[in-house]
Enzyme design. Structure first.
Site, PDB file in Angstrom:
ATOM      1  CD  GLU A 171      43.728  38.831  45.322  1.00 31.04           C
ATOM      2  OE1 GLU A 171      43.245  40.011  45.628  1.00 31.04           O
ATOM      3  OE2 GLU A 171      42.827  38.320  44.546  1.00 31.04           O
ATOM      4  CD  GLU A 278      46.007  42.463  43.955  1.00 33.69           C
ATOM      5  OE1 GLU A 278      44.676  42.575  43.635  1.00 33.69           O
ATOM      6  OE2 GLU A 278      46.629  41.166  43.853  1.00 33.69           O
TER       7      GLU A 278
END
Length: 376
Positions: A171, A278
């Site tokens: 991320e 995710e």
């Protein structure tokens, strides 16, 4: 996932949900046919060694069974594993990751290795440089990233567990290895450092993977903003194979049609495979321990997708449809984040789970219907 809240969740009392009773056993679920054109159907099971160490057992309709066996039987063909540089405990450290990858490989499942390049959680709000690398110049830091990455991939190759895909950072919306590789906007001049560090990680992979068997993924934590991010990566000359995205409805858009439009645009503009690295969705808004949950309010749900076992399955099936509808068959697949994170006690999740109502197991650790989405 934005895990920083997990660290402080123990001080939050009854903030999100009401205490629930143990759910009824799910209906008997028969593992379905795994024929599909979605190539990768994954699960991030990074907590699993710790959960198993705590003595936790998982169940399907036949009784207790190892979690890896359950996921494989329902059509999961990829396991995502996070790697921390020098964690406080052994969990998510190199030795545990190497051993876990052997188990995944023995099941005939592929591996997605998630380099955090940190001693702990890395996400859009936290990209702490490993303590051992503090104070390094940018040139030395780039060399360290390349050498470390090359060593890890080399060890995996030596034990015949070469990953199918590797993500260089987790991320990484605002960069990696702060502050040296931090960026605050798409025009931040520090993109040169950020991109240089990413290139160093990729170079470490390529030094071992001379046959180009490993797909390189860059992981952005939202659907919004991704176009600017990958445009900048292209401007900086970063070479990668897969656009990786996190999609949690409660932190993003509560509209799968909007998500479809965004993914279609990314596929058209960048001609890269699109992978949801995710995702998760609740099967209940109740909870099963004293750790505050990420999701506990009805306004965190997509309209028409209730927090029920059927609603969770409906969400995953529709997300798969979104991926299947991406132009030019560029929808690579998805990875469900920690579907094994049931309520348990261990050194990382000291008083349970922040996501037991998002797991693919109920409060008795039995599979819920949404696990079928791996195989349909």
């Amino acid at each position: 996932m934005k895990k920083s809240v997990f660290v402080v969740c123990l001080i939050i009392v009854f903030a999100a949900c009401k205490k629930g009773v143990t759910s009824q056993p799910p209906p008997i679920i028969t593992p379905p046919d795994t024929s599909t054109h979605i190539q990768l159907r994954g699960a991030d099971l990074s907590f699993l060694p710790e959960i198993e160490q705590a003595g936790t057992q998982f169940y399907d309709s036949t009784g207790a069974k190892p979690a890896l066996d359950i996921f494989k039987e329902y059509g999961c063909n990829l396991v995502r594993v996070r790697l921390w540089y020098q964690p406080v405990s052994a969990h998510s450290g190199l030795d545990e990751v190497l051993n876990f990858c052997k188990r995944i490989n023995a099941e005939g499942m592929q591996i997605l290795l998630d380099f955090h390049y940190s001693d702990t959680w890395a996400d859009p709000g936290h990209q702490a440089i490993p303590a051992a690398w503090n104070g390094l110049s940018i040139n030395v830091l780039e060399d360290s990233v390349q050498a470390y990455t090359q060593r890890v991939i080399g060890l995996l190759k030596a034990q015949n567990t070469l990953p199918a895909m590797v993500q260089v950072g987790n991320e990484i919306n605002a960069g990696i290895l702060w502050d040296m590789g931090k960026v605050n906007s798409s025009s931040d001049p520090n993109w040169v450092n950020f991109a240089g560090l990413v290139k160093s990680g990729i170079a470490g992979i390529k030094a071992v993977d001379t046959d180009n068997k490993i797909a390189i993924m860059l992981h952005y934590a939202e659907v919004d903003g991704a176009e600017d991010f990958f445009t900048n990566m292209n401007k900086q000359g970063v070479s990668y194979d897969v656009v990786g995205l996190s999609y949690y409805p409660w932190w993003s858009e509560l509209d799968l049609n909007y998500v479809q439009q965004k993914l279609n645009t990314l596929a058209t503009d960048f001609s890269k495979k699109i992978f949801i690295a995710e995702t998760a969705y609740p099967w209940t808004l109740q909870w099963n321990d004293n750790t505050n949950n990420e999701v506990g309010q009805s306004n965190q749900l997509i309209p028409g997708y209730p927090a029920t076992p059927a609603g969770q399955l409906q969400y995953l099936e529709q997300l798969r449809t979104v991926l299947e509808n991406i132009p030019n068959k560029l929808g690579l697949g998805f990875c469900y984040w920690e579907p094994d994170w049931v309520a348990f006690k261990g050194p990382t999740a000291t008083d349970g789970s922040a996501a037991e109502n998002l797991a693919l197991f109920d409060f008795a650790n039995k599979v819920v219907p949404a696990i079928q989405a791996y195989g349909k």
